[in-house]
Design a protein around this motif. Structure first.
Motif, PDB file in Angstrom:
ATOM      1  N   ASP A  81       0.794  -1.232   0.000  1.00  0.00           N
ATOM      2  CA  ASP A  81       0.000   0.000   0.000  1.00  0.00           C
ATOM      3  C   ASP A  81       0.824   1.279   0.000  1.00  0.00           C
ATOM      4  O   ASP A  81       0.256   2.366   0.099  1.00  0.00           O
ATOM      5  CB  ASP A  81      -0.931   0.009   1.224  1.00  0.00           C
ATOM      6  N   THR A 125       1.497   6.873   0.688  1.00  0.00           N
ATOM      7  CA  THR A 125       0.267   6.180   0.325  1.00  0.00           C
ATOM      8  C   THR A 125      -0.404   6.989  -0.777  1.00  0.00           C
ATOM      9  O   THR A 125      -0.088   8.178  -0.963  1.00  0.00           O
ATOM     10  CB  THR A 125      -0.687   6.068   1.522  1.00  0.00           C
ATOM     11  N   ARG A 138      -3.123  -0.440  -8.196  1.00  0.00           N
ATOM     12  CA  ARG A 138      -3.842  -0.111  -6.957  1.00  0.00           C
ATOM     13  C   ARG A 138      -3.654   1.363  -6.603  1.00  0.00           C
ATOM     14  O   ARG A 138      -4.612   2.042  -6.212  1.00  0.00           O
ATOM     15  CB  ARG A 138      -3.346  -0.990  -5.801  1.00  0.00           C
TER      16      ARG A 138
END
Length: 428
Positions: A119, A133, A175
């Motif tokens: 992440d 992030t 992602r």
């Protein structure tokens, strides 16, 4: 950001116009474009006034607009003060009339591998490694408000990367970008244009997967592409083998829209840059000129077909004792401030005495030379003569291929050898 393709030649790449007026930059830039690499928002060794008066404003002509290449790894500490700054990012940096693009990593320095996680993406700063992030990254973009910025990505790959590492870089980038695409246009950075990252190392399947993820986004989410993951920045980019790099880039370009801007940051050699331009890449940076300067090298490669000067090598080694009594310019045909006012012997003396003026004069020359190189590139494309320029840069004034790789300088200066030459260290 608006990008217009003005001219395409089958064998010579394309000419375009990058318009940043809509993004608040107020400039129109011709492509192929050379971004000005910065460290901490400043062009290395040069003040804004020195750059504008003696590099950008060449020979008394109208200054050519520039695009500042900013990197978060050298500017993250400015976030707090920029949050209170009421004007544009370029004004904050002392270049009020120029455009800017914010990237993650410094192309001038080798980026350490590792630190990636599911992440977070790492950036390496003077204070050490910091983790980003997608949420924290978009908050930074909202604070900086750059004209253009790259999407958050895992680009920690090179020619030696395993298939597993390459696949992880693609999956993690997807992602990260799902959030970035969602937030693009919602925060205070609504005027900032996004470059979609294309990763995947030297794996064509992985590159295609990365491209498909970007292209499935709604129209208008991003204004162009940035191709990453070919090297670890710094001198590693100067040593890339075109036979391995170019087929992967060609594979990517064929799958990307023709009317989108395409950027490849890194210290690519002049010959690789020409080949990439022929494939359709539009934007590069000056990190190659910087890497040459900090390793005591003046750029002297020939890109003028009318010149008859012999150029056996693309560099002049400033540490070479053979030039200590050469009272001639770094390059006879050069019109930069360094070559007009100073000699090889003097610049050699500055480096032997460790004077700060040495790298300043060398950066002025290298930037002037590299910017002139890109002017010739655009002229060659307009006349459909890029293959001829490639042949000239490849062979210079002979039949053998020139090596443009920059090797780390290992000569050091100490008080014991001042006046006697340099000593050599075995440190890498």
């Amino acid at each position: 950001m608006k990008f217009l393709v003005e001219n395409i030649n089958k064998n010579s790449g394309r000419l375009g116009l990058l318009d940043l007026k809509a993004a608040g930059g107020g400039v129109e830039l011709k492509t192929p474009l050379l971004m000005q690499t910065t460290k901490g928002g400043s062009i290395p060794y040069l003040s804004a006034e020195l750059f504008e008066n003696y590099v950008q404003n060449k020979n008394g002509q109208e200054p050519v607009p520039i695009l500042l290449q900013l990197t978060l790894s050298t500017m993250q500490q400015m976030a707090e003060s920029l949050a209170l700054w009421p004007a544009s990012l370029s004004q904050y940096l002392g270049f009020p009339s120029q455009g800017n693009v914010l990237l993650l990593r410094d192309p001038c320095e080798s980026t350490p591998s590792g630190g990636n996680d599911r992440d977070v993406a790492p950036i390496f700063t003077r204070q050490g490694k910091e983790s980003l992030t997608p949420q924290s990254y978009m908050e930074i973009i909202a604070t900086f408000k750059p004209d253009i910025y790259q999407g958050l990505c895992d680009a920690d790959t090179n020619l030696e990367s395993s298939k597993k590492r390459v696949q992880k870089s693609v999956d993690r980038t997807e992602r990260f970008m799902d959030y970035v695409y969602e937030q693009q246009g919602k925060l205070q950075s609504a005027s900032s244009s996004l470059l979609a990252p294309i990763v995947g190392g030297y794996n064509t399947f992985a590159r295609t997967q990365s491209i498909k993820h970007a292209r499935q986004q709604p129209e208008g989410k991003y204004g162009g592409y940035i191709l990453e993951g070919f090297h670890n920045n710094g001198l590693t980019a100067t040593a890339l083998d075109g036979s391995q790099l170019l087929p992967i880039v060609e594979h990517c370009v064929k799958q990307l829209e023709e009317d989108k801007l395409k950027m490849m940051p890194g210290a690519y050699s002049p010959l690789i840059i020409l080949e990439l331009i022929r494939l359709g890449i539009d934007v590069f940076d000056t990190s190659y000129a910087y890497c040459a300067a900090v390793n005591f090298k003046a750029l002297v490669f020939n890109y003028d077909e009318k010149s008859i000067e012999p150029r056996p090598t693309p560099f002049l080694d400033i540490t070479d004792e053979a030039i200590k009594e050469e009272f001639v310019p770094l390059l006879d045909s050069c019109k930069c401030l360094t070559c007009q006012k100073h000699t090889r012997a003097y610049v050699h003396h500055l480096y032997k005495t460790n004077e700060l003026l040495g790298p300043i004069l060398l950066m002025i020359h290298n930037l002037h030379h590299f910017m002139g190189f890109f002017e010739t590139i655009r002229s060659s494309i307009a006349q459909d003569k890029l293959p001829k320029l490639i042949d000239l840069v490849c062979k210079q004034n002979g039949d053998s291929k020139v090596d443009y790789c920059i090797v780390k300088n290992i000569k050091v200066i100490s008080k014991a050898v001042v006046g006697k030459g340099f000593e050599t260290t075995t440190e890498s």
